[in-house]
Design a protein around this motif. Structure first.
Motif, PDB file in Angstrom:
ATOM      1  N   ILE A 151      16.570 -38.276-128.710  1.00  0.00           N
ATOM      2  CA  ILE A 151      17.371 -37.322-127.942  1.00  0.00           C
ATOM      3  C   ILE A 151      16.555 -36.073-127.616  1.00  0.00           C
ATOM      4  N   ILE A 152      15.876 -35.520-128.610  1.00  0.00           N
ATOM      5  CA  ILE A 152      15.002 -34.365-128.384  1.00  0.00           C
ATOM      6  C   ILE A 152      13.562 -34.855-128.357  1.00  0.00           C
ATOM      7  N   PHE A 188      18.137 -41.148-121.121  1.00  0.00           N
ATOM      8  CA  PHE A 188      19.082 -42.149-121.602  1.00  0.00           C
ATOM      9  C   PHE A 188      20.518 -41.760-121.265  1.00  0.00           C
ATOM     10  N   TYR A 189      20.833 -40.484-121.347  1.00  0.00           N
ATOM     11  CA  TYR A 189      22.167 -40.039-120.920  1.00  0.00           C
ATOM     12  C   TYR A 189      22.391 -40.398-119.448  1.00  0.00           C
ATOM     13  N   GLN A 190      21.350 -40.252-118.622  1.00  0.00           N
ATOM     14  CA  GLN A 190      21.463 -40.632-117.213  1.00  0.00           C
ATOM     15  C   GLN A 190      21.685 -42.133-117.081  1.00  0.00           C
ATOM     16  N   LYS A 196      22.419 -37.794-113.353  1.00  0.00           N
ATOM     17  CA  LYS A 196      21.085 -37.285-113.657  1.00  0.00           C
ATOM     18  C   LYS A 196      21.119 -36.156-114.679  1.00  0.00           C
ATOM     19  N   ASN A 197      22.123 -35.277-114.581  1.00  0.00           N
ATOM     20  CA  ASN A 197      22.176 -34.099-115.449  1.00  0.00           C
ATOM     21  C   ASN A 197      23.249 -34.219-116.539  1.00  0.00           C
ATOM     22  N   ALA A 198      23.525 -35.441-116.971  1.00  0.00           N
ATOM     23  CA  ALA A 198      24.604 -35.664-117.937  1.00  0.00           C
ATOM     24  C   ALA A 198      24.385 -34.921-119.245  1.00  0.00           C
ATOM     25  N   LEU A 199      23.137 -34.889-119.740  1.00  0.00           N
ATOM     26  CA  LEU A 199      22.882 -34.194-121.001  1.00  0.00           C
ATOM     27  C   LEU A 199      23.047 -32.691-120.834  1.00  0.00           C
ATOM     28  N   SER A 200      22.587 -32.164-119.704  1.00  0.00           N
ATOM     29  CA  SER A 200      22.763 -30.743-119.408  1.00  0.00           C
ATOM     30  C   SER A 200      24.242 -30.405-119.287  1.00  0.00           C
ATOM     31  N   GLU A 201      25.008 -31.295-118.667  1.00  0.00           N
ATOM     32  CA  GLU A 201      26.451 -31.075-118.533  1.00  0.00           C
ATOM     33  C   GLU A 201      27.116 -31.012-119.908  1.00  0.00           C
ATOM     34  N   LEU A 202      26.645 -31.843-120.824  1.00  0.00           N
ATOM     35  CA  LEU A 202      27.179 -31.809-122.189  1.00  0.00           C
ATOM     36  C   LEU A 202      26.861 -30.475-122.851  1.00  0.00           C
ATOM     37  N   TYR A 203      25.604 -30.046-122.747  1.00  0.00           N
ATOM     38  CA  TYR A 203      25.229 -28.780-123.391  1.00  0.00           C
ATOM     39  C   TYR A 203      26.011 -27.606-122.816  1.00  0.00           C
ATOM     40  N   GLU A 204      26.194 -27.599-121.506  1.00  0.00           N
ATOM     41  CA  GLU A 204      26.924 -26.508-120.855  1.00  0.00           C
ATOM     42  C   GLU A 204      28.393 -26.493-121.305  1.00  0.00           C
ATOM     43  N   PHE A 235      17.511 -25.075-125.151  1.00  0.00           N
ATOM     44  CA  PHE A 235      17.736 -26.292-124.354  1.00  0.00           C
ATOM     45  C   PHE A 235      16.730 -26.352-123.207  1.00  0.00           C
ATOM     46  N   VAL A 236      16.540 -25.221-122.563  1.00  0.00           N
ATOM     47  CA  VAL A 236      15.579 -25.161-121.457  1.00  0.00           C
ATOM     48  C   VAL A 236      14.189 -25.542-121.953  1.00  0.00           C
ATOM     49  N   ASN A 237      13.791 -25.005-123.096  1.00  0.00           N
ATOM     50  CA  ASN A 237      12.465 -25.285-123.638  1.00  0.00           C
ATOM     51  C   ASN A 237      12.298 -26.761-124.019  1.00  0.00           C
ATOM     52  N   ALA A 238      13.393 -27.395-124.434  1.00  0.00           N
ATOM     53  CA  ALA A 238      13.323 -28.773-124.893  1.00  0.00           C
ATOM     54  C   ALA A 238      13.324 -29.784-123.761  1.00  0.00           C
TER      55      ALA A 238
END
Length: 242
Positions: A151-152, A188-190, A196-204, A235-238
């Motif tokens: 994941i990371i 993998f989230y995608q 495409k931004n599913a993981l970012s959507e989760l974090y937000e 999150f941005v850095n990762a």
């Protein structure tokens, strides 16, 4: 408005609440048992000196560290459960031969929270485990594509490539196999959600979900996560390629 476009609110709320409950329970236990547990007197002294903090600050930091260890162990499970709750996917739980399966797409996956969760010779063991699932004719996952998911990732890069860890016993790399792959969390989230931004959507969405749970379920109406913009930088850095 829904928290996430690919998961029902009650599902993501329930999964996040479970992790928060585990963390809150651990915090209570740490506070209750702190003086009962044997604290390394040498390490604590050096920690305090190097960090330049007094005992109270060191103690609070140590309690946070103990709680963080428990939470970290459950974050990987959280991702597994979220991904396994997406339509078409199934979470096979802990102790299963693999973490996730999607029969429609003929994909199985082993999910780890961070790139260094599994290291060294155990990476070859992971490869061999996946190979035994997708290669033998008798396997129920014969011909499926298997993924080892970090994941990371180690670097903020998206990748989906053949998994070729070093086999120290043989002194060579595991042979490339298109059915045995390694990928990062965002990719993998995608793959799972088609977004495409599913993981970012989760974090937000997580800050709102957590705050709502604290306010509505934990009876803390004024609860708010502090410094959210500063935490977001991690999150941005990762994940955001520089």
């Amino acid at each position: 408005m829904a928290y996430l476009p690919y998961l029902k609110d009650e599902i993501i709320q329930g999964l996040v609440k479970d992790v928060l409950m585990i963390g809150r329970k651990k915090k209570q236990a740490v506070i209750r048992d702190f003086e009962k547990n044997v604290i390394d007197p040498f390490s604590s002294l050096f920690d305090s000196a190097v960090s330049g903090v007094n005992h109270e600050t060191w103690k609070n930091s140590e309690m946070v560290r103990q709680c963080q260890k428990t939470l970290t162990n459950h974050i990987g499970n959280l991702h597994q459960k979220i991904l396994g709750s997406v339509v078409g996917w199934q979470d096979l739980g802990t102790g299963g031969v693999v973490d996730l399966v999607c029969h429609e797409k003929k994909i199985i996956a082993e999910v780890k929270n961070k790139y260094n969760t599994v290291t060294g010779g155990k990476l070859a063991d992971q490869y061999n485990s996946l190979e035994r699932l997708v290669t033998p004719k008798a396997s129920q996952y014969k011909g499926y594509t298997s993924y080892f998911v970090n994941i990371i990732p180690k670097k903020p890069e998206r990748f989906d490539t053949t998994f070729e860890p070093s086999d120290k016993d043989k002194g060579i790399k595991c042979p490339p196999n298109e059915l045995i792959r390694i990928t990062d969390g965002a990719s993998f989230y995608q793959l799972v959600t088609g977004r495409k931004n599913a993981l970012s959507e989760l974090y937000e969405a997580l800050p709102d979900i957590i705050e709502d749970i604290y306010r509505n379920d934990f009876n803390e109406p004024n609860f708010e996560i502090q410094d959210k913009s500063l935490f977001k930088q991690y999150f941005v850095n990762a994940y955001i390629e520089k």
